[in-house]
Motif scaffolding. Structure first.
Motif, mmCIF file in Angstrom:
data_model
loop_
_atom_site.group_PDB
_atom_site.id
_atom_site.type_symbol
_atom_site.label_atom_id
_atom_site.label_comp_id
_atom_site.label_asym_id
_atom_site.label_seq_id
_atom_site.Cartn_x
_atom_site.Cartn_y
_atom_site.Cartn_z
ATOM 1 N N GLU A 192 -29.786 1.820 45.860
ATOM 2 C CA GLU A 192 -29.693 1.672 47.319
ATOM 3 C C GLU A 192 -28.389 0.986 47.720
ATOM 4 O O GLU A 192 -27.789 1.312 48.751
ATOM 5 C CB GLU A 192 -30.894 0.893 47.835
ATOM 6 N N ALA A 193 -27.920 0.060 46.903
ATOM 7 C CA ALA A 193 -26.690 -0.675 47.213
ATOM 8 C C ALA A 193 -25.452 0.218 47.171
ATOM 9 O O ALA A 193 -24.397 -0.171 47.680
ATOM 10 C CB ALA A 193 -26.516 -1.840 46.244
ATOM 11 N N THR A 194 -25.559 1.422 46.588
ATOM 12 C CA THR A 194 -24.410 2.327 46.509
ATOM 13 C C THR A 194 -24.373 3.335 47.653
ATOM 14 O O THR A 194 -23.451 4.148 47.738
ATOM 15 C CB THR A 194 -24.402 3.099 45.171
ATOM 16 N N ARG A 195 -25.357 3.299 48.529
ATOM 17 C CA ARG A 195 -25.465 4.280 49.606
ATOM 18 C C ARG A 195 -24.176 4.404 50.423
ATOM 19 O O ARG A 195 -23.780 5.508 50.818
ATOM 20 C CB ARG A 195 -26.612 3.882 50.532
ATOM 21 N N GLY A 196 -23.513 3.290 50.698
ATOM 22 C CA GLY A 196 -22.326 3.308 51.554
ATOM 23 C C GLY A 196 -21.174 4.120 51.005
ATOM 24 O O GLY A 196 -20.256 4.479 51.750
ATOM 25 N N ALA A 197 -21.189 4.424 49.711
ATOM 26 C CA ALA A 197 -20.107 5.205 49.105
ATOM 27 C C ALA A 197 -20.352 6.701 49.170
ATOM 28 O O ALA A 197 -19.495 7.483 48.740
ATOM 29 C CB ALA A 197 -19.916 4.767 47.653
ATOM 30 N N ALA A 198 -21.488 7.126 49.714
ATOM 31 C CA ALA A 198 -21.821 8.552 49.764
ATOM 32 C C ALA A 198 -21.039 9.260 50.862
ATOM 33 O O ALA A 198 -20.680 8.667 51.882
ATOM 34 C CB ALA A 198 -23.315 8.733 49.987
ATOM 35 N N ASP A 199 -20.797 10.543 50.656
ATOM 36 C CA ASP A 199 -20.161 11.359 51.692
ATOM 37 C C ASP A 199 -21.150 11.732 52.793
ATOM 38 O O ASP A 199 -20.777 11.870 53.948
ATOM 39 C CB ASP A 199 -19.588 12.644 51.070
ATOM 40 N N VAL A 200 -22.400 11.923 52.407
ATOM 41 C CA VAL A 200 -23.455 12.324 53.328
ATOM 42 C C VAL A 200 -24.728 11.575 52.962
ATOM 43 O O VAL A 200 -25.034 11.428 51.769
ATOM 44 C CB VAL A 200 -23.731 13.843 53.240
ATOM 45 N N VAL A 201 -25.451 11.072 53.950
ATOM 46 C CA VAL A 201 -26.782 10.512 53.734
ATOM 47 C C VAL A 201 -27.800 11.505 54.276
ATOM 48 O O VAL A 201 -27.762 11.847 55.462
ATOM 49 C CB VAL A 201 -26.950 9.132 54.402
ATOM 50 N N VAL A 202 -28.681 11.980 53.407
ATOM 51 C CA VAL A 202 -29.682 12.958 53.775
ATOM 52 C C VAL A 202 -31.025 12.258 53.906
ATOM 53 O O VAL A 202 -31.551 11.742 52.917
ATOM 54 C CB VAL A 202 -29.776 14.081 52.711
ATOM 55 N N ARG A 203 -31.558 12.218 55.095
ATOM 56 C CA ARG A 203 -32.887 11.652 55.312
ATOM 57 C C ARG A 203 -33.894 12.789 55.180
ATOM 58 O O ARG A 203 -34.025 13.606 56.082
ATOM 59 C CB ARG A 203 -32.971 10.969 56.670
ATOM 60 N N TRP A 204 -34.580 12.800 54.029
ATOM 61 C CA TRP A 204 -35.348 13.992 53.650
ATOM 62 C C TRP A 204 -36.570 13.585 52.861
ATOM 63 O O TRP A 204 -36.472 12.840 51.889
ATOM 64 C CB TRP A 204 -34.440 14.893 52.805
ATOM 65 N N ALA A 205 -37.725 14.074 53.284
ATOM 66 C CA ALA A 205 -38.953 13.760 52.547
ATOM 67 C C ALA A 205 -39.203 14.763 51.444
ATOM 68 O O ALA A 205 -40.005 14.519 50.562
ATOM 69 C CB ALA A 205 -40.147 13.752 53.515
ATOM 70 N N GLY A 206 -38.499 15.888 51.462
ATOM 71 C CA GLY A 206 -38.653 16.886 50.389
ATOM 72 C C GLY A 206 -40.029 17.497 50.419
ATOM 73 O O GLY A 206 -40.663 17.611 51.447
ATOM 74 N N ARG A 207 -40.487 17.857 49.208
ATOM 75 C CA ARG A 207 -41.813 18.451 49.116
ATOM 76 C C ARG A 207 -42.462 18.045 47.805
ATOM 77 O O ARG A 207 -41.810 17.492 46.934
ATOM 78 C CB ARG A 207 -41.761 19.972 49.225
#
Length: 207
Positions: A192-207
């Motif tokens: 979770e602490a690495t989230r800020g380095a992502a190009d895109v944050v996907v808020r997704w519950a998936g399946r």
């Protein structure tokens, strides 16, 4: 999902080999999303190579006293993974295929050369926990990826998935819950602490 497929398709159509990384905490749905994208694009455009193929074997983990922390950042061959990502990124049509390891959950061990990556496939989708970590060889692997997407999934959904997965592959209900909320949750905090380095944050519950 349509937006994600379109973005992946654009990467595949860039005219050269691209590597797309998908990162998230245990149980976030990384492998499900990677497989969904690859299926949508088809085998001539995309192939999935998981970071989990670089798990250290149980025998090596036991030798170093890390068996009870399997899945932690120091239980992977990060240098081997970085070297593979570099080979995949550098491949061009006409080159021989690259063979990548894969992790088999039914035996809880990595298997060598389990995935064939043809040089003419333009997009390699790689998924795993530590693609954005700032230590060891992880930054070298990240440097060869065109984009990295971070999967943000509600903890309740993620933990329920993890417990079911651990139980399905042999742990008792109690052990599955203990592992998901113990070692897995400790790893999740680091990821979770690495989230800020992502190009895109996907808020997704998936399946």
């Amino acid at each position: 999902m349509e937006e994600l497929v379109a973005r992946a398709r654009a990467l595949a159509g860039g005219g050269e080999r691209r590597v797309l990384g998908i990162v998230g905490a245990p149980g976030a749905g990384k492998s499900t999303l990677a497989t969904t994208l690859a299926d949508a694009l088809g085998p001539d455009l995309a192939v999935v190579v998981g970071m989990d193929g670089f798990h250290l074997s149980d025998a090596v983990l036991a030798r170093h006293g890390r068996r009870e922390r399997k899945g932690a950042i120091d239980t992977f061959d990060d240098a081997g993974y970085a070297a593979l990502v570099a080979r995949l990124a550098d491949a061009r049509p006409g080159d021989p295929p690259v063979y990548a390891p894969e992790f088999r959950r039914e035996i809880e061990e990595p298997v060598a050369a389990g995935v064939e990556v043809r040089a003419d496939v333009p997009l390699v989708i790689t998924e795993g926990n530590y693609l954005l970590a700032a230590t060891g060889a992880w930054p070298a692997a990240r440097a060869r990826m065109a984009e990295v997407w971070f999967l943000d999934v509600p903890d309740g959904v993620r933990l329920a998935r993890l417990e079911e997965r651990h139980h399905a592959f042999g742990k008792s209900r109690a052990d599955a819950r203990r592992w998901a909320r113990g070692p897995d949750q400790a790893n999740a905090a680091l990821i979770e602490a690495t989230r800020g380095a992502a190009d895109v944050v996907v808020r997704w519950a998936g399946r």
